[in-house]
Design a protein around this motif. Structure first.
Motif, short mmCIF file in Angstrom:
data_model
loop_
_atom_site.label_atom_id
_atom_site.label_comp_id
_atom_site.label_asym_id
_atom_site.label_seq_id
_atom_site.Cartn_x
_atom_site.Cartn_y
_atom_site.Cartn_z
N ILE A 40 0.87 -1.18 0.00
CA ILE A 40 0.00 0.00 0.00
C ILE A 40 0.90 1.23 0.00
CG2 ILE A 40 -1.83 1.25 1.20
CD1 ILE A 40 -2.73 -1.35 2.43
N GLY A 48 -8.40 5.00 3.89
CA GLY A 48 -7.69 3.74 3.74
C GLY A 48 -8.33 2.57 4.47
N PRO A 51 -11.00 -1.27 1.70
CA PRO A 51 -10.09 -1.91 0.75
C PRO A 51 -10.64 -1.78 -0.68
CG PRO A 51 -11.47 -3.57 1.80
CD PRO A 51 -11.81 -2.25 2.46
N TYR A 87 -1.23 -7.53 -0.29
CA TYR A 87 -2.00 -6.33 0.07
C TYR A 87 -2.79 -6.57 1.35
CZ TYR A 87 -5.26 -2.39 -0.34
OH TYR A 87 -5.98 -1.25 -0.10
N TRP A 88 -3.41 -7.73 1.49
CA TRP A 88 -4.27 -7.99 2.65
C TRP A 88 -3.49 -8.00 3.95
CZ3 TRP A 88 -8.91 -6.66 2.30
CH2 TRP A 88 -9.70 -6.94 1.18
N TRP A 91 -2.90 -4.32 4.75
CA TRP A 91 -4.18 -3.70 5.09
C TRP A 91 -4.61 -4.11 6.51
CZ3 TRP A 91 -9.13 -5.64 6.18
CH2 TRP A 91 -10.15 -4.71 6.18
#
Length: 349
Positions: A40, A48, A51, A87-88, A91
């Motif tokens: 990110i 933010g 997602p 990404y997860w 996040w």
């Protein structure tokens, strides 16, 4: 309405915050081990939270990631589905940070309003709240270091980010213990006991910082033999690079310092636990000292396992979890010694 001298509900709240900090440290470790920390590329504290939704938004996020050196130099063949995987992790790490912020701000405001926070602890809880806000900025400062000239974050910034998280963990636990027990009527144990207890806590914390430098430099991927380092006691180090680069960026040096500190910590904690065991002291103090010594030896074994397995994600996470548990036990031990009864204060080594 007078403020209470102690508050179990405030203590319980701080223990919950401490548990959340432990969780975010572990998620941060997984984020580091999976190479997800730069997935990110923007800092959006409010927006933010949401997602990407749908192919178009995922493609847009992936395009932003494709602009940084990590993608071009390391992950140039990454697919969109693979990008979602990293990404997860990042996040989740950021969402946990926001959850912790809310878990501090909202209950603190409520407890202040109903006059539930002991007067002597108001400033401590306020400091915890401010430091958690600072931690968010430090996290972005860390990520930003890897978006233009590097393929990962700067090790010293990673160390700062983890170090602040561990400071918050210690503050939450210590303040929770104070809220549960109430104000001490004595002066605590003598310096002959308090000094080594605080020194142990400081050394455990310092060792964790060195561990962050090892992780930040990927130093666990080199010199994977033990107890020697490629057949030598100490690695070759090019000191012409400058002391800063050697101490904070040389893979061999940071791993060597981490090893040496581990050896010193093992000797220190073992001697301290033996000295405590020989005295007629509170059973909790004896148990904590013995437990800390045992856990330090287990943690050392996990460190060796992480090293010889090239920092496999499971051994790496176990080693990081071990460091957090050791820090928690060291905090509990230092607090109990600081709050020990007078009969304990009158004893010496």
């Amino acid at each position: 309405m007078r403020l209470p001298l102690k508050s179990p509900i405030v203590a319980s709240w701080l223990y919950v915050v401490a548990a959340l900090i432990v969780l975010i440290v572990l998620v941060g470790g997984a984020t580091r081990l999976t190479g997800s920390g730069l997935s990110i590329t923007e800092w959006k504290p409010i927006h933010g939270v949401i997602p990407p939704m749908g192919v178009a938004q995922w493609t847009e996020e992936f395009a932003k990631y494709q602009q940084i050196p990590q993608y071009n130099q390391i992950n140039a063949n990454m697919t969109l589905d693979e990008f979602k995987g990293i990404y997860w992790w990042e996040w989740a790490h950021r969402i946990l940070g926001r959850v912790i912020g809310l878990a501090i701000i909202i209950p603190f405001a409520v407890f202040l309003f109903v006059k539930e926070v002991p007067k002597r602890l108001i400033w401590r809880c306020g400091a915890i709240m401010l430091l958690i806000g600072l931690q968010g900025a430090v996290g972005w400062w860390m990520v930003y270091s890897g978006l233009s000239a590097r393929v990962d974050v700067a090790p010293e910034r990673l160390m700062t980010h983890l170090g602040l998280a561990l400071v918050l963990l210690v503050l939450c636990i210590w303040t929770a213990l104070e809220a549960w027990a109430g104000q001490s009527r004595g002066r605590g144990a003598s310096a002959k006991w308090q000094v080594p207890a605080y020194a142990l806590l400081g050394l455990v914390f310092f060792q964790a910082l060195l561990g962050a430098l090892v992780a930040g430099n990927d130093a666990g991927l080199v010199y994977n033999d033990w107890p020697l380092m490629n057949g030598r006691f100490a690695p070759y180090v090019d000191y012409s690079k400058g002391l800063w680069l050697v101490l904070f960026h040389d893979q061999g040096m940071v791993q060597f310092l981490h090893r040496l500190t581990a050896y010193g910590l093992l000797v220190f904690v073992t001697i301290f636990a033996i000295m405590v065991a020989r005295k007629s002291l509170d059973g909790r103090i004896k148990g904590l000292a013995a437990g800390l010594a045992v856990l330090c030896w287990v943690q050392a074994a996990l460190g060796v396992a992480a090293l010889v397995t090239n920092v496999h994600i499971h051994t790496g996470l176990a080693h990081q979890m071990g460091a957090v548990i050791v820090l928690i036990i060291a905090t509990l031990l230092a607090w109990h010694i600081a709050r020990a009864e007078r009969v304990f204060r009158q004893r010496s080594f």
